[in-house]
Scaffold this active site. Structure first.
Site, PDB file in Angstrom:
ATOM      1  N   HIS A   1      -7.154 -38.885 -48.206  1.00 16.57           N
ATOM      2  CA  HIS A   1      -7.019 -39.868 -46.656  1.00 16.57           C
ATOM      3  C   HIS A   1      -8.066 -40.462 -46.663  1.00 16.57           C
ATOM      4  CE1 HIS A   1      -3.382 -37.134 -46.100  1.00 16.57           C
ATOM      5  NE2 HIS A   1      -4.418 -35.966 -46.155  1.00 16.57           N
TER       6      HIS A   1
ATOM      7  N   THR B   1      -8.140 -37.296 -35.305  1.00 14.92           N
ATOM      8  CA  THR B   1      -7.065 -38.509 -35.436  1.00 14.92           C
ATOM      9  C   THR B   1      -6.379 -38.162 -36.531  1.00 14.92           C
ATOM     10  OG1 THR B   1      -8.843 -39.742 -36.568  1.00 14.92           O
ATOM     11  CG2 THR B   1      -8.940 -39.903 -34.435  1.00 14.92           C
ATOM     12  N   THR B   2      -6.354 -37.243 -37.167  1.00 16.22           N
ATOM     13  CA  THR B   2      -5.506 -36.785 -38.361  1.00 16.22           C
ATOM     14  C   THR B   2      -4.548 -35.410 -37.920  1.00 16.22           C
ATOM     15  OG1 THR B   2      -6.999 -35.589 -39.424  1.00 16.22           O
ATOM     16  CG2 THR B   2      -6.887 -37.706 -39.942  1.00 16.22           C
TER      17      THR B   2
END
Ligand SMILES: *[C@@H]1O[C@H](CO)[C@@H](O)[C@H](O)[C@H]1NC(C)=O
Ligand SMILES: *[C@@H]1O[C@H](CO)[C@@H](O)[C@H](O)[C@H]1NC(C)=O
Ligand SMILES: [Zn+2]
Length: 313
Positions: free
Chosen positions: A86, A226-227
């Site tokens: 990611h 934020t993930t």
């Protein structure tokens, strides 16, 4: 009947497929079968999510937001640099050396666990937070975990909302090579695909940051990772002073890294869209040198735009 069975089978298929799908960014969801940001599960659909757009003239000045004290940020360490599918994550390999922050309006000391970045090839599409609607080329997140037993009465059981403190730095393109980022940028070509890692040595966290006296001005709000799982346990700090990287250094992230082992999709646009602020307040630090109040007629629209974009403060 057959039709009904077929429909049921389809529905069951769909459900299990959704559960099995891994989360991904929008750019990957377009290219393959995975769960894009609109479909992230767990805490991700709650109401205190990150990132957000920071509207500077609505941010409330708060005199408790004093400068941070950084400890161990200047220690030269060895770091593991990993492509985790990611982003690229840097974690200190050395145990026993404390890298921590205190002050900055935080109720406890927080220890660094890792830092990572978000980016795009497009120089105004790679940050997660935006300032007055303006996004930046990249964003760096230094993730800290609250030290146990340093928070007085607010222990983790009572206030799980501040377990994590993230320092966010926006990145702008500039004409100069940023020497502090050079070892990291050079390491990228060694970790093109997920799960690959390497180490870089003799590097302090301060190598990556603007000088300490420029870190007095920042925004603060309560939000989330934020993930996925997007836990709403993060005290966010977004600094006004951006980090400057050479355009080629910024592009290296998109060019050298892949999301997948087959090297089909370059890792870029690993950015979650901004989330609604809702009932939350964004605060700003009250460092010396505030804007002088100007007479109202002087505040023409272009001036306001400049002020809001942070050119003057
Ligand atoms: C933390 O808070 C919980 C709930 O109030 C309490 O039961 C516990 O004893 C506290 N722990 C510490 C270390 O203060
Ligand atoms: C996020 O919340 C879940 C529970 O919903 C918990 O199991 C998990 O450990 C949390 N993760 C983090 C990073 O806090
Ligand atoms: Zn991040």
């Amino acid at each position: 009947m057959l039709l009904l069975l077929a429909l049921l089978a389809l529905a069951a298929d769909g459900a299990s497929a959704t559960e099995d799908l891994h989360w991904c960014y929008q750019v990957q969801a377009q290219a393959s079968n995975c769960l894009g940001p609109a479909n992230w599960g767990e805490h991700c659909q709650q109401s205190r999510q990150s990132p957000i757009d920071i509207v500077t003239n609505k941010a409330k000045a708060n005199e408790n937001l004093r400068p941070f004290s950084f400890s161990g940020y200047d220690k030269k360490l060895e770091w593991t640099v990993q492509n985790n599918g990611h982003t690229v994550v840097m974690s200190p390999t050395t145990n026993g050396i404390e890298i921590a922050i205190a002050g900055g309006g935080l109720s406890a000391r927080y220890q660094v666990t890792q830092f990572h970045l978000h980016w795009s090839r497009v120089m105004n599409a790679g940050s997660e937070h935006s300032i007055n609607g303006k996004r930046f080329a990249m964003e760096m997140h230094i993730v800290h975990q609250k030290e146990k037993g340093t928070s007085g009465n607010n222990n983790n059981t009572q206030n799980p909302g501040n377990d994590i403190a993230v320092l966010g730095f926006l990145v702008t393109p500039g004409p100069k090579v940023n020497d502090g980022f050079r070892p990291l940028v050079e390491a990228l070509s060694k970790i093109p695909t997920p799960e690959m890692s390497t180490t870089i040595g003799g590097i302090s966290l301060m190598n990556f940051l603007p000088t300490e006296e420029k870190l007095k001005r920042y925004f603060r709000y309560r939000g989330s990772l934020t993930t996925p799982s997007c836990n709403e346990t993060v005290v966010w700090t977004v600094f006004e002073e951006p980090i400057e990287l050479h355009t080629d250094q910024i592009l290296a992230f998109s060019d050298k890294l892949f999301y997948d082992t087959e090297r089909r999709l370059k890792m870029t646009d690993n950015v979650r869209p901004v989330q609604a602020l809702g009932q939350r307040t964004v605060f700003k630090s009250q460092a010396p040198g505030q804007l002088l109040p100007l007479p109202l007629p002087a505040l023409l629209v272009p001036t306001l735009t400049c002020l809001a974009a942070g050119f003057l403060w």
